[in-house]
Design a protein around this motif. Sequence first.
Motif, short mmCIF file in Angstrom:
data_model
loop_
_atom_site.label_atom_id
_atom_site.label_comp_id
_atom_site.label_asym_id
_atom_site.label_seq_id
_atom_site.Cartn_x
_atom_site.Cartn_y
_atom_site.Cartn_z
N VAL A 256 0.84 -1.21 0.00
CA VAL A 256 0.00 0.00 0.00
C VAL A 256 0.87 1.26 0.00
CG1 VAL A 256 -1.94 -1.12 1.19
CG2 VAL A 256 -0.15 0.00 2.54
N PHE B 288 3.70 7.26 3.44
CA PHE B 288 3.85 8.71 3.38
C PHE B 288 4.72 9.14 2.20
CE2 PHE B 288 3.19 7.85 7.97
CZ PHE B 288 2.03 8.61 8.15
N GLY B 289 5.29 8.16 1.51
CA GLY B 289 6.13 8.46 0.37
C GLY B 289 7.50 9.01 0.73
N ASN C 97 5.41 -0.74 2.03
CA ASN C 97 4.52 -0.85 3.21
C ASN C 97 3.42 -1.87 2.97
OD1 ASN C 97 6.01 1.59 3.26
ND2 ASN C 97 4.55 2.49 4.69
N HIS D 274 17.42 -4.82 -3.60
CA HIS D 274 17.55 -5.05 -5.04
C HIS D 274 17.07 -3.78 -5.74
CE1 HIS D 274 17.43 -7.34 -8.81
NE2 HIS D 274 16.31 -6.70 -9.07
N PHE E 74 14.91 -2.19 -8.42
CA PHE E 74 13.80 -2.48 -9.32
C PHE E 74 13.61 -1.30 -10.26
CE2 PHE E 74 13.02 -4.97 -5.52
CZ PHE E 74 12.60 -6.19 -6.02
P1 ADP Z 1 5.61 4.63 0.51
O1 ADP Z 1 5.65 5.60 1.61
O2 ADP Z 1 4.38 4.73 -0.32
O3 ADP Z 1 5.85 3.22 1.00
P2 ADP Z 1 8.34 4.68 -0.47
O4 ADP Z 1 9.05 5.92 -0.83
O5 ADP Z 1 8.73 3.95 0.76
O6 ADP Z 1 6.80 5.02 -0.45
O7 ADP Z 1 8.46 3.72 -1.71
C1 ADP Z 1 8.02 2.42 -1.63
C2 ADP Z 1 7.54 1.83 -2.93
O8 ADP Z 1 8.60 1.78 -3.88
C3 ADP Z 1 7.11 0.41 -2.69
O9 ADP Z 1 5.74 0.31 -2.38
C4 ADP Z 1 7.45 -0.27 -4.02
O10 ADP Z 1 6.31 -0.25 -4.86
C5 ADP Z 1 8.55 0.57 -4.63
N1 ADP Z 1 9.90 -0.02 -4.54
C6 ADP Z 1 10.84 0.09 -5.49
N2 ADP Z 1 11.97 -0.52 -5.17
C7 ADP Z 1 11.78 -1.05 -3.92
C8 ADP Z 1 12.61 -1.82 -3.03
N3 ADP Z 1 13.85 -2.17 -3.36
N4 ADP Z 1 12.07 -2.20 -1.83
C9 ADP Z 1 10.84 -1.84 -1.50
N5 ADP Z 1 10.01 -1.13 -2.30
C10 ADP Z 1 10.46 -0.72 -3.51
#
Ligand code: ADP
Length: 387
Positions: free
Chosen positions: A251, A254-255, A267, A323, A325
């Motif tokens: 989900v 807070f980004g 999250n 990793h 992505f």
């Molecule tokens: P949020 O506050 O919405 O969780 P994040 O800035 O923490 O935002 O970014 C998380 C999102 O980034 C994850 O939900 C996933 O879709 C994506 N993501 C990309 N690479 C990774 C990674 N290595 N580990 C976890 N999430 C990742």
Amino acid sequence: MDTVKAVILDLDGTLLDTESLVLEVARSVLEKHGQKLTAAVQKAAIGRKPIDAWQATIDLLDMQNITAQQLFDESEPFLKTRWQDARLMPGAARLLWHLHSHGIPLALATSTPRATYERKMSGKAAQALTAVFQTTKCGDEVEHGKPAPDCFRATAQKMGVAPEQCLVIEDAPSGVQASSAAGMRVVVVPSIRDLDAYPKPDPGCTSGCIAILPSLFDFRPETYGLPPFDDFICGEVVPIQPPWLIKGTVVKGFGRGSRELGIPTANLDSESLQGALSEAVSGVYCGWASIGNSATVYKTAMSIGWNPFYKNKQKTAEPWLLHDFDKDFYGEELRVLVTGYIRPEANFESLEALIARIHKDADVTREALEQEQMACLTTDPFLQPVV
Ligand code: ADP
Ligand code: RBF
Ligand code: MG
């Protein structure tokens, strides 16, 4: 200072996660009355006697035409059938087996009546543990319950050790009071997040609270003259056996993971924590993760809790997959096999310090997962997508 000759433990909230069950049952009882178990209700009810907890719930939710006694009578038959499902608290089995195998006499001192104790310990994992206790004292076997010292005094007497030679492990303020009054030293693993509910620890005192620990994983026996654990991976990671299985939908948070920290965390939805894990679980963990329809397995460092640095109001589980992505995976199913505990959640003086610590957690994760006992878990069926 007297050496520790025996360890006396409390049951509910210390060894057994009965709180999760109580909350689950409360949730379904409230649902029948068209109400929700809010965070405010949980906070007001925790650590209270059932009837007082229901009264607080009625007051907070402004429920008309129902009494605390009625809600209690509705929940009780449910609970009776559920006690056997109570899970062990994180680190409880490891601690008990460790002390028992080193010949440290162990005892249980609980407020639970004997008949309920039998039910609570009848589940598979708990059942095995009944063998480690030299003696067990239940709430209906002493005249005055906690916070009176009776159950601790009677336990020490039965074991033939002096109160000064006993170390108590407790989660509740009333149990801390009881064991302190019995003249024993007590290590507290709090079940109430507000630490004002507990006395300030004094490591040097001869009776009373000598330490407050985030979880049983953080208990270091050698601090109290007991044999140290010898099962750490890479010298610091506590193995979790059997591993915890967490599955959820990714989900939006807070980004700030990627933006502020340069550390994206996927999250998990809040339901993935309810039921799957003890309410009490928080901290930083390592494990293996896989996403959606893919069976590819990634090393993962995960934080579970309230992010003290940001003072979150809601508990989150946030795996950082180690990793790169090229796309995000919001809305996908994420499976995490949690194999080790790294450390408790912490607060930091600066954002840089938080980031540095998380990068260290990632290094620890990479190395720990290379070790055979963790490396062999990548093929666990739980990590495979269901087709
Ligand atoms: P949020 O506050 O919405 O969780 P994040 O800035 O923490 O935002 O970014 C998380 C999102 O980034 C994850 O939900 C996933 O879709 C994506 N993501 C990309 N690479 C990774 C990674 N290595 N580990 C976890 N999430 C990742
Ligand atoms: N947040 C904290 O406030 N304290 C911590 O000790 C902490 N440890 C973390 C360890 C790991 C491995 C990860 C992935 C995150 C951790 N966080 C911690 C959470 C971090 O603050 C959070 O991911 C960001 O706020 C983005 O939501
Ligand atoms: Mg995130």
